[in-house]
Design an enzyme around this catalytic site. Structure first.
Site, PDB file in Angstrom:
ATOM      1  N   GLY A  78       0.825  -1.204   0.000  1.00 47.98           N
ATOM      2  CA  GLY A  78       0.000   0.000   0.000  1.00 47.98           C
ATOM      3  C   GLY A  78       0.859   1.253   0.000  1.00 47.98           C
ATOM      4  CB  CYS A  79       0.083   4.692  -1.050  1.00 48.74           C
ATOM      5  SG  CYS A  79      -1.531   4.907  -0.260  1.00 48.74           S
ATOM      6  CE1 TYR A  80      -1.309   8.259   4.028  1.00 44.85           C
ATOM      7  CE2 TYR A  80      -3.144   6.782   3.689  1.00 44.85           C
ATOM      8  CZ  TYR A  80      -2.649   8.056   3.781  1.00 44.85           C
ATOM      9  OH  TYR A  80      -3.491   9.130   3.631  1.00 44.85           O
TER      10      TYR A  80
ATOM     11  CB  THR B 187       5.329   2.249   0.010  1.00 45.05           C
ATOM     12  OG1 THR B 187       4.693   1.077  -0.498  1.00 45.05           O
ATOM     13  CG2 THR B 187       6.620   2.496  -0.754  1.00 45.05           C
ATOM     14  CB  ALA B 188       5.431   6.778   2.631  1.00 42.48           C
TER      15      ALA B 188
END
Lengths: 342, 342, 342, 342
Positions: free
Chosen positions: A146-148, A150-151
């Site tokens: 997911g995007c969150y 990953t960051a």
């Protein structure tokens, strides 16, 4: 390579189409769509592709495996849990951008997604493809992160793996642009609601929380929980994860920075700032993650600022990285992207 | 009342002018400007006032006291420390929007502002006008609070005063619109830099940190430090302070909410959300502060979301509140503002 | 005055509520809602009014007339054409913000709105309330003008009335913020679609074209047609009408400017720029219209830039002006609004 | 190819660097900077290039010609007029992104730019590189067109060349994002001024007016003048030229559309909409121009909406097209760009 893509009507599918259409190893992209009865012009499915003359075909797993070398699934949560079996059975390469195969524990999936989970066996066959941290050991079903997560995970990895922080102190205040909230029309993404506004959403309830926790715990079982909040900010693209952690006694700033530099010495898409903290725009339009550190000697808190383009590194760009790993292509193939910032 | 105003060229001064020109108790507003040699049209000083026909006069403390009942100082840091003496000597009412009289310790001011401080004696005569929490006991020189301190302190007051949280756990991730960064042209506020961007600034170095800490310590001397970060978000107006605190063992959610309701039961500008968390836009254009709570039983963290319009509640609106208190006007006089949100 | 308001769920209704709740002549606002079976909390109908404790009542024309002195209708097109009859019959004051009573010719309404029109008789009883140009001669049913017509007609009035331009040369390129496109969720107002974008919409098909033309023809029957285009720009509020007209031979720049100054000499909300052209933001948050002129001696084209806040001067603010006229209140009562611009 | 680039501190220079660094025919990019005394890290000149390890060299025309095959000049107006002579004398390939060599008439340049012009002889040696309309016949000094002229001329070419419109009716209402207003800090590009705003600028005085007119007159000497206006809109990138022209009697809609399709049949970067009008975002991030038509049978006006990314098609992208033409590379080499829109 012939690649199959399903989900062209959504943001991630369109972004994938753009990337794959310029990928040096991709010879053909075939679009499949689940709700078609007969082939239909791609331009009808997504008006942004008005010049594409190809036809999208009805979704059919047999045909997909016969006609292609790999499948990209850019479908919403709750779809691939039902679709995955034939691919798993055939050991056919799949890169799944949805959340359906990220959590190993079906009960966790059902709690956070409120949908039926894939079976424990099926989940066990998927590989969590956090592409900048580890190479795929050979598994064919890739759960694209997911995007969150990953960051956040890229910003926490060296700290947690090297045991540099108090593991019960992790607190993430994450900000996301509106593409992160999806294409479906909702009050929260009406321009008049989102513009000139900040909106905290899903407080303590975001489905990316268990995904982050699962990975942190695989690095350090002492991590028990995570304080994680998400705020919508009026930009199109990008995530900034502001990660606050209490540094262990005796750990110097130099040691912290060195841990990041070592971790990402060979990661072509992760950049540790020489000085200052990265702004969001520095990564928008690219597959990069930029990380900056600010240590506060008074409070012993370290702020890690980790920024990515949620649609690229946080979705379709990382999917291409996983594709490159799966087929032993150069890790940057198809990902030489130019930022739009000045 | 005749009111004097200096600083009409800046954002806060213009905002004050707008407010005072509609205030039912204000009969005349006279503009003074420090760099004038002779009277000049207000419209020349600030083109947004193109229809104002009045003249601004050269700054002169004697004339100001003779011709007016009160002075609003909307000058940058480092000005009123030099200008205040005649007003203090004469016990003339001043509402000072700058940071010069907020910190009681001159050394702290000099450390954080890197300018000469007013004398300790002078500083002792100023009253820190956090208007929604306490009535002015009669002091005539009001140090109007900063924007971040206002949002943060209103969000922390009941928790710290009633000793409901671990005092070493306070962490604030604050977001501000670009008016907060001032009118001077800087790279960070160029549209192409600020738009579609998030910019963390002054990490651990914001001059509002000691201001917040001073007040917290006045409520509870056990508070030793504060983790406080600021991020510029692409909106014109507004501050969202995302305040994270660890709740003491045994304190229930009900107790937390009750503490907020009691604290602000008679505060006409502070609203505790019935449900959900406030969005930024709900307060822009008003003098209100809206506060929402999200407790996480897993981590024991409470998130307090406190939103204000930085130019109104965080500057000129609160200045009018202090004016109302100083002269015993209704607390809402001149502050019946309509939000622009839908 | 007791005022009734229906349409509180939409943008214009909410804006009216804000204005009327501060109007010095309004003693009570009663909310009526057409789809209620029994009284319901206003806060349920519109979450922006979370602190309003009043109840909205089911819509009922008899009760409205009995309990109030005037009705504001902030309903979508196609509603008041069916609702108006009892008010017309009783000569009860109504200010109708919809388009239903603006066009005198029912066939025109049906062509442009594609809904059933009110009867020709009913339409004849309505007064087109372009409040800055003419006083209401006493009619009780006021058709409050549309947003584009207001900006455009105020920018054209002196030129057309005084016959200073070639009447077949009128071309308007109008830009509007997203509140102009309404609250209903549509692809065009999804943040990701509208932000960082410009969208031309309804080319040659906007229902405000006949409204503008009808008024221009009432001033000068030689006006036969109008080239009028609308573009959505990524701002919340505001309309800029860029009006291009060919100036008649022999008409000087001085004459043009003088015509505007004379026309609006006594209009408290219309400002002719002393120099330069007005920016949009100069009027947002106010009931003002600002007009600037740029004459091109090479092409003989005059550009008139007319800016308004579409929700105030272009809707609810003008409705309050009409209310003031109808009841002989001061024309600026309830409209002392402060701009948000700096 | 070894390419020299000067102007890396500005927007166009940075954009060129991004493009050239991915161009398949570019082996090395060397940066030159006029105000250096000795080599300096590129990252110091432009922080967006923080990972570039190369050194920029002091500007020196002799060294540039010796060490490179071509020079890109991304300097402000008024520079290349003084620098061009050695390159012209040596017939060394130059692509000049500034306005200095676009106007053939030195007096026109001096009138509109208010700077000294290059000599008439020098100007005669430059080729106006409107790359989608004509191939470079072999001239080595390319004057790369301005952003507004590119959007406007591509939208007018078939109409003017085929004599389909009344030549005295051309009126352009052009909208531009803030990158078009440059990197220098100015009041107009302060976020608080530009955001939520529309700003008409340089009315009838934009230096692109004579550039457009010169080209139109080369196509049709009957064109005498041009009504052209520019408005800043709150987006980073993109120009929308709304071009209004009166269609000649007897010209059908089909004929108009056919003229556009024929003109651009072989232009890989120009797309005529199948239906509807293009939105700005459809081209941002690409080197494309999209054109849509809306004919009004009542007024006989045709609206041509022409959209480009001002930094790509309107500057650096077109410069790469000119580079490709000059060296007979594929016209799309280095320009396979992905849009960011969804």
């Amino acid at each position: 390579m012939k690649v199959a893509l399903t989900g062209i009507t959504g943001y991630a599918g369109l972004q994938l189409y753009y990337l794959l259409s310029q990928h040096p190893k991709v010879e053909a992209i075939q679009i499949y769509q689940h709700d078609l009865e007969k082939p239909e012009h791609v331009a009808k499915l997504n008006p942004r592709l008005s010049e594409v003359t190809a036809l999208a075909k009805p979704y059919d797993s047999g045909a997909i495996m016969e006609e292609n070398d790999v499948l990209f699934l850019a479908t919403p949560a709750g779809v691939s849990s039902h679709w995955a079996q034939p691919y798993l059975a055939a050991n056919f390469p799949v890169i799944d951008l949805s959340g359906d195969f990220r959590l190993k524990n079906p009960a966790q999936y059902e709690k956070w997604y409120q949908k039926d989970a894939a079976s424990k066996d099926a989940l066990a066959q998927a590989y969590y493809g956090l592409a900048d941290l580890k190479e795929n050991p050979g598994q064919h079903y890739v759960a694209n992160p997911g995007c969150y997560p990953t960051a956040t995970l890229l910003g926490l990895a060296p700290l947690v793996k090297q045991n540099l922080i108090e593991v019960d102190s992790i607190l993430v205040d994450a900000k996301s642009g509106l593409t992160g909230a999806g294409k479906a029309l909702k009050k929260a993404n009406h321009f008049v609601q989102a513009n000139e506004n900040l909106q905290v959403y899903k407080p303590n309830q975001h489905q990316h929380i268990p995904e982050i926790l699962q990975m942190l715990q695989s690095w350090n079982p002492d991590v028990k929980q995570l304080q994680f909040m998400t705020t919508l900010v009026p930009v199109d693209r990008g995530i900034m994860a502001s990660i606050y952690v209490k540094v262990k006694a005796g750990i110097t700033e130099e040691k912290l920075e060195q841990a990041f530099r070592e971790q990402y010495a060979n990661a072509p898409f992760v950049f540790i700032q020489e000085e200052g903290l990265p702004d969001l725009k520095s990564v928008v339009g690219t597959n990069n993650c930029r990380i900056g550190l600010a240590y506060n000697p008074e409070t012993k808190y370290l702020l890690v600022v980790s920024v990515i383009d949620n649609m690229l590194k946080g979705a379709s760009g990382q999917a291409v990285q996983n594709f490159n790993q799966l087929f032993d292509f150069s890790s940057t193939a198809g990902l030489h992207l130019q930022p739009l910032a000045f």
